[in-house]
Design a protein around this motif. Structure first.
Motif, PDB file in Angstrom:
ATOM      1  N   PRO A   9       3.269   1.484  -8.930  1.00 32.85           N
ATOM      2  CA  PRO A   9       3.924   2.708  -8.459  1.00 32.85           C
ATOM      3  C   PRO A   9       5.050   2.377  -7.484  1.00 32.85           C
ATOM      4  CG  PRO A   9       1.766   2.473  -7.450  1.00 32.85           C
ATOM      5  CD  PRO A   9       1.901   1.372  -8.446  1.00 32.85           C
ATOM      6  N   ARG A  10       6.079   3.192  -7.505  1.00 30.51           N
ATOM      7  CA  ARG A  10       7.158   3.038  -6.527  1.00 30.51           C
ATOM      8  C   ARG A  10       6.610   3.353  -5.147  1.00 30.51           C
ATOM      9  NH1 ARG A  10      10.544   7.115  -9.161  1.00 30.51           N
ATOM     10  NH2 ARG A  10      11.042   7.644  -7.036  1.00 30.51           N
ATOM     11  N   LEU A  11       7.271   2.884  -4.125  1.00 31.40           N
ATOM     12  CA  LEU A  11       6.808   3.110  -2.760  1.00 31.40           C
ATOM     13  C   LEU A  11       7.131   4.516  -2.255  1.00 31.40           C
ATOM     14  CD1 LEU A  11       7.751  -0.300  -1.124  1.00 31.40           C
ATOM     15  CD2 LEU A  11       5.507   0.483  -1.914  1.00 31.40           C
ATOM     16  N   LEU A  12       8.298   5.042  -2.613  1.00 33.45           N
ATOM     17  CA  LEU A  12       8.739   6.347  -2.111  1.00 33.45           C
ATOM     18  C   LEU A  12       9.131   7.275  -3.256  1.00 33.45           C
ATOM     19  CD1 LEU A  12      11.026   5.131   0.821  1.00 33.45           C
ATOM     20  CD2 LEU A  12       8.709   6.037   1.003  1.00 33.45           C
ATOM     21  N   ARG A  45      19.339  12.606   5.725  1.00 27.69           N
ATOM     22  CA  ARG A  45      18.915  13.927   5.232  1.00 27.69           C
ATOM     23  C   ARG A  45      17.845  13.834   4.154  1.00 27.69           C
ATOM     24  NH1 ARG A  45      24.256  16.852   3.502  1.00 27.69           N
ATOM     25  NH2 ARG A  45      22.674  17.776   2.169  1.00 27.69           N
ATOM     26  N   ALA A  46      17.575  12.625   3.679  1.00 34.10           N
ATOM     27  CA  ALA A  46      16.634  12.436   2.564  1.00 34.10           C
ATOM     28  C   ALA A  46      15.191  12.409   3.062  1.00 34.10           C
ATOM     29  CB  ALA A  46      16.950  11.147   1.825  1.00 34.10           C
ATOM     30  N   ARG A  47      14.353  13.197   2.407  1.00 33.28           N
ATOM     31  CA  ARG A  47      12.918  13.177   2.680  1.00 33.28           C
ATOM     32  C   ARG A  47      12.231  12.485   1.521  1.00 33.28           C
ATOM     33  NH1 ARG A  47      12.061  19.413   4.079  1.00 33.28           N
ATOM     34  NH2 ARG A  47      13.886  19.590   2.764  1.00 33.28           N
ATOM     35  N   ARG A  48      11.327  11.570   1.844  1.00 33.14           N
ATOM     36  CA  ARG A  48      10.591  10.824   0.825  1.00 33.14           C
ATOM     37  C   ARG A  48       9.121  10.789   1.192  1.00 33.14           C
ATOM     38  NH1 ARG A  48      14.740  11.761  -1.138  1.00 33.14           N
ATOM     39  NH2 ARG A  48      16.238  10.345  -2.088  1.00 33.14           N
ATOM     40  N   ILE A  49       8.290  10.771   0.166  1.00 27.36           N
ATOM     41  CA  ILE A  49       6.835  10.757   0.356  1.00 27.36           C
ATOM     42  C   ILE A  49       6.315   9.418  -0.133  1.00 27.36           C
ATOM     43  CG2 ILE A  49       4.671  11.918  -0.202  1.00 27.36           C
ATOM     44  CD1 ILE A  49       6.571  14.393  -0.902  1.00 27.36           C
ATOM     45  N   ARG A  50       5.530   8.769   0.700  1.00 26.05           N
ATOM     46  CA  ARG A  50       4.967   7.475   0.330  1.00 26.05           C
ATOM     47  C   ARG A  50       3.912   7.652  -0.762  1.00 26.05           C
ATOM     48  NH1 ARG A  50       4.871   6.499   6.297  1.00 26.05           N
ATOM     49  NH2 ARG A  50       6.528   4.995   6.655  1.00 26.05           N
ATOM     50  N   TRP A  51       3.835   6.654  -1.639  1.00 22.53           N
ATOM     51  CA  TRP A  51       2.826   6.649  -2.698  1.00 22.53           C
ATOM     52  C   TRP A  51       1.425   6.771  -2.098  1.00 22.53           C
ATOM     53  CZ3 TRP A  51       1.835   7.601  -7.491  1.00 22.53           C
ATOM     54  CH2 TRP A  51       0.670   7.131  -8.067  1.00 22.53           C
ATOM     55  N   GLU A  53       0.494   8.303   0.522  1.00 17.37           N
ATOM     56  CA  GLU A  53       0.232   9.691   0.935  1.00 17.37           C
ATOM     57  C   GLU A  53      -0.089  10.566  -0.266  1.00 17.37           C
ATOM     58  OE1 GLU A  53      -0.395  10.527   3.837  1.00 17.37           O
ATOM     59  OE2 GLU A  53       0.500   8.887   4.972  1.00 17.37           O
ATOM     60  N   LEU A  54       0.565  10.299  -1.398  1.00 16.49           N
ATOM     61  CA  LEU A  54       0.242  11.050  -2.617  1.00 16.49           C
ATOM     62  C   LEU A  54      -1.187  10.756  -3.041  1.00 16.49           C
ATOM     63  CD1 LEU A  54       3.525  10.550  -4.671  1.00 16.49           C
ATOM     64  CD2 LEU A  54       2.833  12.551  -3.335  1.00 16.49           C
ATOM     65  N   GLU A  55      -1.585   9.497  -2.996  1.00 18.08           N
ATOM     66  CA  GLU A  55      -2.961   9.127  -3.350  1.00 18.08           C
ATOM     67  C   GLU A  55      -3.961   9.752  -2.384  1.00 18.08           C
ATOM     68  OE1 GLU A  55      -3.185   4.924  -5.555  1.00 18.08           O
ATOM     69  OE2 GLU A  55      -2.687   4.789  -3.417  1.00 18.08           O
ATOM     70  N   ARG A  56      -3.644   9.693  -1.081  1.00 22.45           N
ATOM     71  CA  ARG A  56      -4.545  10.260  -0.068  1.00 22.45           C
ATOM     72  C   ARG A  56      -4.723  11.753  -0.286  1.00 22.45           C
ATOM     73  NH1 ARG A  56      -4.187  13.483   3.613  1.00 22.45           N
ATOM     74  NH2 ARG A  56      -1.925  13.544   3.579  1.00 22.45           N
ATOM     75  N   TYR A  57      -3.620  12.459  -0.535  1.00 26.92           N
ATOM     76  CA  TYR A  57      -3.704  13.903  -0.746  1.00 26.92           C
ATOM     77  C   TYR A  57      -4.537  14.224  -1.988  1.00 26.92           C
ATOM     78  CZ  TYR A  57      -2.601  18.680  -1.824  1.00 26.92           C
ATOM     79  OH  TYR A  57      -2.735  20.003  -2.125  1.00 26.92           O
ATOM     80  N   ALA A  58      -4.261  13.534  -3.083  1.00 29.80           N
ATOM     81  CA  ALA A  58      -4.995  13.792  -4.325  1.00 29.80           C
ATOM     82  C   ALA A  58      -6.479  13.508  -4.145  1.00 29.80           C
ATOM     83  CB  ALA A  58      -4.425  12.958  -5.473  1.00 29.80           C
ATOM     84  N   SER A  59      -6.812  12.461  -3.408  1.00 24.07           N
ATOM     85  CA  SER A  59      -8.217  12.122  -3.191  1.00 24.07           C
ATOM     86  C   SER A  59      -8.915  13.131  -2.273  1.00 24.07           C
ATOM     87  CB  SER A  59      -8.323  10.734  -2.547  1.00 24.07           C
ATOM     88  OG  SER A  59      -7.849   9.763  -3.428  1.00 24.07           O
ATOM     89  N   SER A  60      -8.142  13.822  -1.457  1.00 21.86           N
ATOM     90  CA  SER A  60      -8.743  14.778  -0.520  1.00 21.86           C
ATOM     91  C   SER A  60      -9.089  16.115  -1.182  1.00 21.86           C
ATOM     92  CB  SER A  60      -7.800  15.035   0.659  1.00 21.86           C
ATOM     93  OG  SER A  60      -6.706  15.852   0.260  1.00 21.86           O
ATOM     94  N   LEU A  61      -8.577  16.359  -2.374  1.00 21.00           N
ATOM     95  CA  LEU A  61      -8.847  17.620  -3.072  1.00 21.00           C
ATOM     96  C   LEU A  61     -10.285  17.665  -3.548  1.00 21.00           C
ATOM     97  CD1 LEU A  61      -5.563  17.879  -5.157  1.00 21.00           C
ATOM     98  CD2 LEU A  61      -6.111  19.052  -3.028  1.00 21.00           C
ATOM     99  N   GLU A  62     -10.923  18.779  -3.327  1.00 19.64           N
ATOM    100  CA  GLU A  62     -12.309  18.969  -3.749  1.00 19.64           C
ATOM    101  C   GLU A  62     -12.360  19.401  -5.210  1.00 19.64           C
ATOM    102  OE1 GLU A  62     -15.181  18.454  -2.065  1.00 19.64           O
ATOM    103  OE2 GLU A  62     -13.963  17.650  -0.424  1.00 19.64           O
ATOM    104  N   PRO A  63     -13.213  18.752  -6.003  1.00 18.82           N
ATOM    105  CA  PRO A  63     -13.333  19.177  -7.402  1.00 18.82           C
ATOM    106  C   PRO A  63     -13.988  20.557  -7.504  1.00 18.82           C
ATOM    107  CG  PRO A  63     -14.882  17.407  -6.911  1.00 18.82           C
ATOM    108  CD  PRO A  63     -14.055  17.631  -5.690  1.00 18.82           C
ATOM    109  N   MET A  64     -13.567  21.302  -8.492  1.00 15.84           N
ATOM    110  CA  MET A  64     -14.141  22.628  -8.732  1.00 15.84           C
ATOM    111  C   MET A  64     -15.492  22.459  -9.427  1.00 15.84           C
ATOM    112  SD  MET A  64     -11.987  24.760  -7.484  1.00 15.84           S
ATOM    113  CE  MET A  64     -12.595  26.279  -8.144  1.00 15.84           C
ATOM    114  N   THR A  65     -16.480  23.222  -8.980  1.00 15.95           N
ATOM    115  CA  THR A  65     -17.797  23.189  -9.628  1.00 15.95           C
ATOM    116  C   THR A  65     -18.077  24.555 -10.230  1.00 15.95           C
ATOM    117  OG1 THR A  65     -18.863  23.729  -7.530  1.00 15.95           O
ATOM    118  CG2 THR A  65     -18.680  21.396  -8.106  1.00 15.95           C
ATOM    119  N   GLY A  66     -18.777  24.522 -11.331  1.00 13.14           N
ATOM    120  CA  GLY A  66     -19.072  25.654 -12.157  1.00 13.14           C
ATOM    121  C   GLY A  66     -19.451  26.900 -11.520  1.00 13.14           C
TER     122      GLY A  66
END
Length: 66
Positions: A9-12, A45-51, A53-66
């Motif tokens: 993955p790219r860094l930014l 002026r450029a805003r960039r998100i680190r890879w 941080e994307l992984e951390r955010y995705a991992s923090s999401l709670e899975p939906m349960t039935g």
């Protein structure tokens, strides 16, 4: 035997690219950045998100349960 290489993955990522990676809308990514939920770096002026941080955010999401 062919060797399969895993792309590194790219860094930014731009907010638009991050939205694609996370399967979210661009506005949602900007809102997450504004609230501090998705940290970013700024160079001029450029805003960039680190890879990471994307992984951390995705991992923090709670899975939906039935």
């Amino acid at each position: 035997m062919a060797q399969t290489l895993t792309p590194t993955p790219r860094l930014l990522y731009t907010p638009t690219e991050a939205a694609v990676v996370l399967s979210l809308g661009r506005s949602t990514v900007y809102n997450l950045m504004a609230t501090g939920t998705l940290p970013y770096v700024k160079q001029g002026r450029a805003r960039r998100i680190r890879w990471t941080e994307l992984e951390r955010y995705a991992s923090s999401l709670e899975p939906m349960t039935g």
